[in-house]
Design an enzyme around this catalytic site. Structure first.
Site, PDB file in Angstrom:
ATOM      1  N   PRO A  87      -5.326   0.103  -7.460  1.00 27.73           N
ATOM      2  CA  PRO A  87      -6.163   0.918  -6.571  1.00 27.73           C
ATOM      3  C   PRO A  87      -7.548   0.322  -6.325  1.00 27.73           C
ATOM      4  O   PRO A  87      -8.270   0.777  -5.439  1.00 27.73           O
ATOM      5  CB  PRO A  87      -6.260   2.273  -7.283  1.00 27.73           C
ATOM      6  CG  PRO A  87      -5.618   2.125  -8.603  1.00 27.73           C
ATOM      7  CD  PRO A  87      -4.907   0.818  -8.672  1.00 27.73           C
ATOM      8  N   GLU A 114      -2.283   3.269 -17.428  1.00 27.72           N
ATOM      9  CA  GLU A 114      -3.674   3.483 -17.017  1.00 27.72           C
ATOM     10  C   GLU A 114      -4.323   2.221 -16.451  1.00 27.72           C
ATOM     11  O   GLU A 114      -5.458   2.251 -16.025  1.00 27.72           O
ATOM     12  CB  GLU A 114      -4.495   4.030 -18.185  1.00 27.72           C
ATOM     13  CG  GLU A 114      -4.522   5.549 -18.245  1.00 27.72           C
ATOM     14  CD  GLU A 114      -3.151   6.173 -18.465  1.00 27.72           C
ATOM     15  OE1 GLU A 114      -2.353   5.596 -19.234  1.00 27.72           O
ATOM     16  OE2 GLU A 114      -2.893   7.207 -17.854  1.00 27.72           O
ATOM     17  N   ARG A 152       9.034  -7.086   8.118  1.00 26.89           N
ATOM     18  CA  ARG A 152       9.361  -6.811   9.519  1.00 26.89           C
ATOM     19  C   ARG A 152       8.629  -7.753  10.476  1.00 26.89           C
ATOM     20  O   ARG A 152       8.992  -7.859  11.653  1.00 26.89           O
ATOM     21  CB  ARG A 152       9.109  -5.336   9.881  1.00 26.89           C
ATOM     22  CG  ARG A 152       7.664  -4.925   9.802  1.00 26.89           C
ATOM     23  CD  ARG A 152       7.510  -3.431  10.009  1.00 26.89           C
ATOM     24  NE  ARG A 152       7.743  -3.020  11.382  1.00 26.89           N
ATOM     25  CZ  ARG A 152       6.891  -3.217  12.380  1.00 26.89           C
ATOM     26  NH1 ARG A 152       5.747  -3.847  12.166  1.00 26.89           N
ATOM     27  NH2 ARG A 152       7.178  -2.792  13.597  1.00 26.89           N
ATOM     28  N   ASP A 167       3.027  -2.655  18.345  1.00 24.92           N
ATOM     29  CA  ASP A 167       2.804  -1.646  17.313  1.00 24.92           C
ATOM     30  C   ASP A 167       1.398  -1.068  17.337  1.00 24.92           C
ATOM     31  O   ASP A 167       0.458  -1.734  17.723  1.00 24.92           O
ATOM     32  CB  ASP A 167       2.964  -2.268  15.918  1.00 24.92           C
ATOM     33  CG  ASP A 167       4.380  -2.630  15.597  1.00 24.92           C
ATOM     34  OD1 ASP A 167       5.282  -2.060  16.223  1.00 24.92           O
ATOM     35  OD2 ASP A 167       4.569  -3.499  14.722  1.00 24.92           O
TER      36      ASP A 167
END
Ligand code: ADE
Length: 239
Positions: A87, A114, A152, A167
């Site tokens: 994160p 953690e 993709r 897109d």
């Protein structure tokens, strides 16, 4: 492209890569995905992969040795990008997906618990990626997101070579609304202009819809997009 994933839960990827576009890309040998459980690299009797943090604090951290050894076993002496999902990484975007799609190989490390011993990020990972400002239970679902967005883009993966260019986010704008048959459903009609067959007018309408939609939903994206004078005037008006 060869993608190697380091994870404690390789079974989580089953199903995800067993159908759809990714499966087809693997069948066509456009991508090969290797799953490696780094618990196999833990040499003690209990195959320990985590331990308490020095200095105290809640939770366990992934130890460096199994992760280092698993990565080194895959890459040998070669220079392969090693991406740690975390994160605290750079926020994943279409631009980063595009950057990764140029790689011939990459190694993805899925963190757990953690966190991961800092030496993995300092001395092993060449990049750290977050898929958003929220905390997942592990990097596995983030790896699926990254791989989906990257694969993709590989040449030959999507049916039409043109479609990724249209897109959302590719031009820095959200995509325009699209419709298929029937031309009227429950009284909701498809915009007349799309039935006109006039390609230039359709293209102009789509561009304007993209700008309007981006302005309404993600106005911050407009700061990075090149707009014509007329388009800038439209944005002024909408704001
Ligand atoms: N692991 C836990 N949370 C994550 C996130 N937001 N992105 C990438 N990896 C993660």
């Amino acid at each position: 492209m060869q993608i190697d994933i380091l994870t404690l839960f390789p079974e989580m990827f089953q199903g995800v890569f067993d159908s759809g576009v990714i499966k087809r890309a693997m069948d066509k040998q456009l991508v090969s995905i290797g799953l490696h459980n780094f618990r196999d690299q833990a040499h003690d009797k209990h195959h320990t992969v985590d331990d308490y943090p020095y200095g105290g604090g809640a939770g366990m951290l992934l130890k460096p040795e199994p992760i280092f050894e698993a990565v080194e076993a895959i890459k040998g002496e070669s220079d392969i990008p090693v991406i740690l999902l975390n994160p605290q990484g750079r926020l994943f975007s279409q631009k980063i997906a595009d950057e990764f799609s140029q790689y011939r190989r990459m190694i993805i490390i899925c963190g757990r618990y953690e966190g991961v011993d800092e030496r993995v990020s300092e001395h092993l990972a060449t990049d750290e990626i977050s898929i958003g400002d929220y905390v997942l239970t592990g990097g596995e679902s983030a790896a699926m997101v990254v791989i989906d967005a990257v694969v993709r883009l590989l040449p030959g993966v999507l049916g039409s070579e043109l479609s990724p260019l249209e897109d959302s986010h590719v031009a820095g704008l959200l995509e325009y609304p699209q419709y298929t048959r029937p031309d009227s459903y429950r009284g909701w009609a498809v915009p007349e202009i799309l039935l006109s067959g006039n390609h230039a007018r359709v293209a102009a309408w789509r561009r304007e819809q993209s700008i309007r939609r981006t302005c309404e939903r993600r106005p911050e994206l407009l700061d990075k997009v090149e707009l014509s004078t007329e388009e800038k005037r439209l944005v002024q008006k909408l704001r």
